[in-house]
Motif scaffolding. Sequence first.
Motif, PDB file in Angstrom:
ATOM      1  N   ARG B  95      14.522  33.182 104.114  1.00 18.53           N
ATOM      2  CA  ARG B  95      14.830  32.712 102.761  1.00 18.53           C
ATOM      3  C   ARG B  95      14.365  33.743 101.731  1.00 18.53           C
ATOM      4  O   ARG B  95      14.931  33.860 100.661  1.00 18.53           O
ATOM      5  CB  ARG B  95      14.122  31.360 102.551  1.00 18.53           C
ATOM      6  N   LEU B 119      29.396  31.292  99.090  1.00 21.10           N
ATOM      7  CA  LEU B 119      28.801  30.742 100.308  1.00 21.10           C
ATOM      8  C   LEU B 119      27.302  31.036 100.329  1.00 21.10           C
ATOM      9  O   LEU B 119      26.483  30.167 100.636  1.00 21.10           O
ATOM     10  CB  LEU B 119      29.477  31.355 101.536  1.00 21.10           C
ATOM     11  N   ILE B 120      26.945  32.271  99.959  1.00 22.27           N
ATOM     12  CA  ILE B 120      25.538  32.647  99.917  1.00 22.27           C
ATOM     13  C   ILE B 120      24.788  31.781  98.909  1.00 22.27           C
ATOM     14  O   ILE B 120      23.676  31.329  99.155  1.00 22.27           O
ATOM     15  CB  ILE B 120      25.409  34.149  99.596  1.00 22.27           C
ATOM     16  N   LYS B 121      25.454  31.491  97.801  1.00 24.35           N
ATOM     17  CA  LYS B 121      24.850  30.621  96.787  1.00 24.35           C
ATOM     18  C   LYS B 121      24.489  29.266  97.402  1.00 24.35           C
ATOM     19  O   LYS B 121      23.398  28.745  97.170  1.00 24.35           O
ATOM     20  CB  LYS B 121      25.842  30.431  95.639  1.00 24.35           C
ATOM     21  N   GLU B 122      25.391  28.733  98.199  1.00 22.70           N
ATOM     22  CA  GLU B 122      25.130  27.427  98.813  1.00 22.70           C
ATOM     23  C   GLU B 122      24.066  27.519  99.906  1.00 22.70           C
ATOM     24  O   GLU B 122      23.196  26.664 100.006  1.00 22.70           O
ATOM     25  CB  GLU B 122      26.412  26.851  99.411  1.00 22.70           C
ATOM     26  N   ILE B 123      24.155  28.587 100.705  1.00 20.92           N
ATOM     27  CA  ILE B 123      23.194  28.718 101.811  1.00 20.92           C
ATOM     28  C   ILE B 123      21.771  28.808 101.278  1.00 20.92           C
ATOM     29  O   ILE B 123      20.859  28.211 101.812  1.00 20.92           O
ATOM     30  CB  ILE B 123      23.488  29.986 102.644  1.00 20.92           C
ATOM     31  N   TYR B 124      21.603  29.567 100.205  1.00 20.37           N
ATOM     32  CA  TYR B 124      20.259  29.776  99.678  1.00 20.37           C
ATOM     33  C   TYR B 124      19.915  28.800  98.574  1.00 20.37           C
ATOM     34  O   TYR B 124      18.885  28.933  97.934  1.00 20.37           O
ATOM     35  CB  TYR B 124      20.097  31.224  99.194  1.00 20.37           C
ATOM     36  N   LYS B 125      20.810  27.851  98.350  1.00 19.41           N
ATOM     37  CA  LYS B 125      20.579  26.816  97.324  1.00 19.41           C
ATOM     38  C   LYS B 125      20.189  27.454  95.987  1.00 19.41           C
ATOM     39  O   LYS B 125      19.184  27.087  95.379  1.00 19.41           O
ATOM     40  CB  LYS B 125      19.484  25.851  97.764  1.00 19.41           C
TER      41      LYS B 125
END
Lengths: 267, 324
Positions: B95, B119-125
Amino acid sequence: MRKYLAFFKIRFINGLQYRAAAYAGMATQFFWGFMTLLIFWAFYKSGANEFPMTFPQLANYIWMQQAFLMLYAAWSFENDIFDAITGGNIAYELCRPVDLYSMWFIKNIAARVARVLLRCLPILIVAVFLPVPFNLSAPMSLSAGLLFILSLGLGSLLAVSVVMLVYIATFYMLSSLGIRILFGSITEFLSGAIIPLPFFPESVQKVLYIFPFAYMQNAPFQIYNGYLSGFEAYKTILIQIFWLAALWLIGRFAMSRALKKIVVQGG
Amino acid sequence: MIELKNINKTFKIAKRNAGFGEAVKALFKKEYTYIHALNDLSFTINDGEMVGYIGPNGAGKSSTIKIMSGILTPDSGECVINGRTPWKNRIAHVREIGVVFGQRSQLWWDVPVADSFELIKEIYKISDAVYKKNLDEMTQLLDIGEIIRTPARQLSLGQRMRCEVAASLLYDPKILFLDEPTIGLDAVSKIAVRDFIKTINREHGTTVILTTHDMQDIEALTKRILLIGKGRILLDGELEELKRRNSTHKTLTVDYTGKLDGLADGMSISNNLDGHAIIVIDTEKIPVSAAIAKISEQAEITDLSVAGATAEEMVVALYKEFRI
C-alpha cells in the motif's frame, strides 16, 4: 470490495471491445446448436423411448448451452494471467494491495460475463422462435426459472474456481499449454459439454456425479428443462455450494503455497 | 526507513550441456546448481533519501528490489520497511510503496491509460480530491494530459514509461522502487522521467531506490550509491566522494597554435594532431592549474576543456577493483 468491483469493471469493458469475435462466436454457436440437434433428431426418430431426455428437454439444454457457452467454456482462460506467471509480470500484480486469488477470480468472471452478454441474447431470441420441437421453451415453472438463475450463477463460479487451479498449477510449470489442453478436454467431457450427462450409461453417471464437473453447466440446464426438479434440483444446488466452497478453499491454500516459493522469471 | 539485515537468497537452477543426448539424459536425471543471488546482504536507507543501486547484470539488484517489495521471500535474514516485513505483511506493505519495473508494464493493454489509472484509484482507495490533485500534478509534470486518453498499446515506449511512473505515484507512496526506469528511452523521455523523479523526491520527500545501468541516471538523481556484486554490498557511499577517490586523472582537450613540447612530469599526450591535443593529467603529481599554465607558456591556447572521470568510467573502475 470496491476495488474488486473496479477490477470487474475494467475487465468487463475490456471484454466488450471484441465485437468481431462475438459475431463470429454467435454464428458458430448457431451452427453448432443446429448440427447437434439434427444429429440427435435422427436418433430420436428411430426410437424416442430409448432416450433418457425428451427431445424438447434436449433442445432446451442445447440452446442454453450455446447461449451460455462462454460462461462455462473450460478452454477459456485469461491469457494475461498465464503470461504474468510465465513471463514474470506477476511481479506487478504482487505489488498491489489486493488479494491475488480474488483478483484473478474476478477477472475471469468479468471476462466470461462480458463475452456471454455479447452473445447470449440473439441466440436465445432466435431459439425461442424456432419451430417446435427444435425451439427453446419457457421453464416448467417460476420456481424452476429462479432455481435455474441461482444454479447458473453458482455453476459459473464453480467453473472459474476449477480454472483457478489451472492457473495455480502453472506456477510449477514452464509452459501452461499441456495442462490447458488436458484440462480443457477432460472438463468438457465430464461436464456434459459434448454429450449431455444423462446419455452416459448409468454406472458411468454414478462416477461422473462424484466430480465437481457435473455441477457446472449440467446443473442449471437440467433444472431449466425440468429434467431435475423438486428435491433433486435443491439437492443439486446444495452440492454446487459445497463444491464451490471446497474448491475455493483448496485454491486459496494452493495459491498461498505457490506464492511462497515463487521465482519471478526474466530478471 | 528501510533496514535489511543478513538477507540470503539462493535459486535452484536446472543445468545441462547442449545436445540431444544430454537432453534425453536430463529427462531422467536433472542436475541443479545453486546460485547464491544474495549473500548476507545488509544496508539501511533513511526516509527521503535517493539511492542508486548499481552493479553488473546478475549481481542481485532485482532480487533485492523484489524482496523489498514483498514479491520474493528470502531464505533467511531480516528486512523491515516502515516497521513491516514485506513478505509477511504484503498487502499492508505494498500500500505504501510504488514500483516501476522498466521492462514490464502495469497498464492494461487494450484500454486507455486513464482507465488503468481509475482502477489504481479504486485499488488504493484514493479519495476523489487526492486523486484529482495527484493526477493534475502528474499530467502537468510529465506532460501526459493527452496521452492518457490513448490505449496503452498505441503508446511509444517513452510515452508509456511516463504513464507507468505516474501510475506508481498516484497513491502517494512513501517509497518508490525504480528498476531500470529509463531502459530503452530516448533522451527527451529520459530527462522528463528524471526531472519528475527529482521533483517528487524534493516535494513529497519520497524515498527513491533506483537500479540502473545508465550512469547518467545515477549522476542526475542520486547522491548515495550502493554497489552490489555477487550478492554482496561492496560499497556504500557518496557518489561525489567515490568519484574523487577513483579519479586521479583528468583529461585536458586543448586547441592551440604554436608548438607543444617538454611537458611537465604527470602530463602525457595521448593524441596530438594539427593543433588539437588530448592530454591526460595525473592530479597526484601536478594540479590541473599548473598543467594549464605549463601549456600556455609554450603555446597560444584557443580552446580548452577539462573533463574528470565520468560515473561510467568510475563504475568500470569499481567493477574491476572488486572483480565482479
